[in-house]
Write a protein that holds these residues in place. Structure first.
Motif, PDB file in Angstrom:
ATOM      1  N   LYS A 177       1.135  -1.906  -0.028  1.00 16.53           N
ATOM      2  CA  LYS A 177       0.026  -0.113   0.131  1.00 16.53           C
ATOM      3  C   LYS A 177       0.949   1.474   0.569  1.00 16.53           C
ATOM      4  CE  LYS A 177      -4.092  -1.871   0.376  1.00 16.53           C
ATOM      5  NZ  LYS A 177      -5.597  -1.920  -0.285  1.00 16.53           N
ATOM      6  N   THR A 178       0.590   2.194  -0.735  1.00 14.59           N
ATOM      7  CA  THR A 178       1.442   4.025  -1.087  1.00 14.59           C
ATOM      8  C   THR A 178       0.563   4.081   0.327  1.00 14.59           C
ATOM      9  OG1 THR A 178       1.469   3.765  -3.511  1.00 14.59           O
ATOM     10  CG2 THR A 178       1.639   6.015  -2.375  1.00 14.59           C
ATOM     11  N   GLN A 179       2.132   4.485   1.254  1.00 14.75           N
ATOM     12  CA  GLN A 179       1.579   4.777   2.364  1.00 14.75           C
ATOM     13  C   GLN A 179       2.333   6.774   2.451  1.00 14.75           C
ATOM     14  OE1 GLN A 179       1.817   2.239   6.084  1.00 14.75           O
ATOM     15  NE2 GLN A 179      -0.212   2.099   5.469  1.00 14.75           N
ATOM     16  N   ASN A 181       3.073  10.571   3.673  1.00 12.66           N
ATOM     17  CA  ASN A 181       2.910  11.755   4.783  1.00 12.66           C
ATOM     18  C   ASN A 181       1.769  13.421   4.584  1.00 12.66           C
ATOM     19  OD1 ASN A 181       4.801  10.368   6.470  1.00 12.66           O
ATOM     20  ND2 ASN A 181       6.582  11.659   5.895  1.00 12.66           N
ATOM     21  N   ASN A 185      -1.690  11.804   1.653  1.00 17.29           N
ATOM     22  CA  ASN A 185      -2.106  10.569   1.973  1.00 17.29           C
ATOM     23  C   ASN A 185      -3.226  10.520   1.654  1.00 17.29           C
ATOM     24  OD1 ASN A 185      -2.376  12.170   4.294  1.00 17.29           O
ATOM     25  ND2 ASN A 185      -2.092  10.276   5.537  1.00 17.29           N
TER      26      ASN A 185
END
Length: 308
Positions: A177-179, A181, A185
């Motif tokens: 999953k792309t996480q 800041n 986000n």
């Protein structure tokens, strides 16, 4: 004198009370307007519905010519390399894309039914390619060059869809999953990015130019998305257009040189030099292709060997 002071103090008190009341009214109006603005923005940002799952299309639903055109376009677009992690299966995603906002992982583009796009309709695929919104209604990060794919015809995008659904081996793999800041986000914020920077104008042929030039223009502006690496970007990650387009940019940590016509650009060299560089990865005038450009050259070389 005492009475006059009392009257003056009372007047000042009333004046300050009126100013305080007016300030409260102003703040109330500002809060109300901010609430309305946020509500309008939320309705705008969440306007995309989740599209229904469909049965995976059969190869018989597409002509051989359509599938082969999709194969060529996928090569030109470098789709396999962006959507394949190191030592991973082709098109299964998971490649980390390094950006100034954080690391973004590419999606599984195989026709696998659970983790891939095997049950995506053509409508869902078109929306992702040209509006940057996936089947679920989630915004895609513009590291995926949908801002360039808007220039393509729906017919060509449908051809890529046909190629993926019929010619790519399904792989059951869920990429990380792309996480990012805060605030990057918040994907709904990309609706504002699209409003500011997504140009949905279709590519138009230039009648003053010949067919070869127009074919090159359509390819470069659309599926090849050359400007995605060779153009500088603003602080929000959008390509700079106009006079700054193709004036040099970055792909990860690699610098992509300028492409427009001036004595220091590649267009100042003969056509044969450019062809040599793009197909062989080397030319005496242009040097050796390295970094991300190596994969582009490999795809173009493979494309030149395809006889359909």
């Amino acid at each position: 004198v005492g009475s006059e002071m009392c009257i003056r103090d009372r007047s000042l008190y009333l004046l300050k009370s009126q100013e305080l009341v007016q300030m409260k009214r102003t703040m109330s109006w500002l809060v109300l307007l901010a609430g309305i603005a946020m509500s309008v923005f939320w309705l705008y940002a969440t306007r995309y519905d989740q599209l229904p799952l469909t049965d995976s299309p059969k190869a018989s639903a597409f002509s051989k010519e359509t599938i082969n055109q999709g194969r060529r376009l996928a090569r030109l677009g470098n789709c396999r390399d962006c959507h394949s992690r190191d030592n991973g299966k082709p098109y299964s995603g998971g490649r980390p894309m390094l950006t100034e906002f954080g690391t973004i992982y590419t999606s599984n583009l195989t026709p696998e039914l659970e983790t891939g796009i095997g049950r995506w309709s053509l409508t869902a695929f078109l929306r992702a390619m040209q509006e940057g919104v996936d089947r679920h209604g989630n915004y895609l990060y513009p590291s995926f060059s949908y801002a360039r794919f808007t220039k393509m015809s729906e017919k060509d995008i449908a051809a890529i869809y046909a190629f993926i659904m019929t010619s790519i081996k399904p792989v059951n793999y869920a990429p990380p999953k792309t996480q990012l800041n805060f605030p990057w986000n918040m994907r709904n914020g990309l609706s504002l990015w699209n409003l500011l920077f997504l140009d949905k104008t279709k590519w138009q042929a230039d009648s003053a130019r010949d067919e070869e030039w127009n074919t090159g223009s359509y390819t470069v502006e659309g599926i090849a998305h050359c400007g995605s690496c060779h153009s500088p970007r603003n602080i929000l990650g959008a390509e700079k257009r106009g006079s700054q387009a193709y004036s040099g940019g970055y792909s990860g940590n690699w610098y992509a040189p300028k492409l427009y016509s001036d004595p220091s650009s590649v267009t100042s060299f003969a056509k044969n030099s450019i062809v040599n560089y793009l197909l062989d990865g080397w030319d005496k005038n242009l040097g050796i292709a390295a970094g991300p450009m190596t994969k582009v050259v490999n795809n173009l070389y493979d494309l030149s060997l395809i006889h359909i």
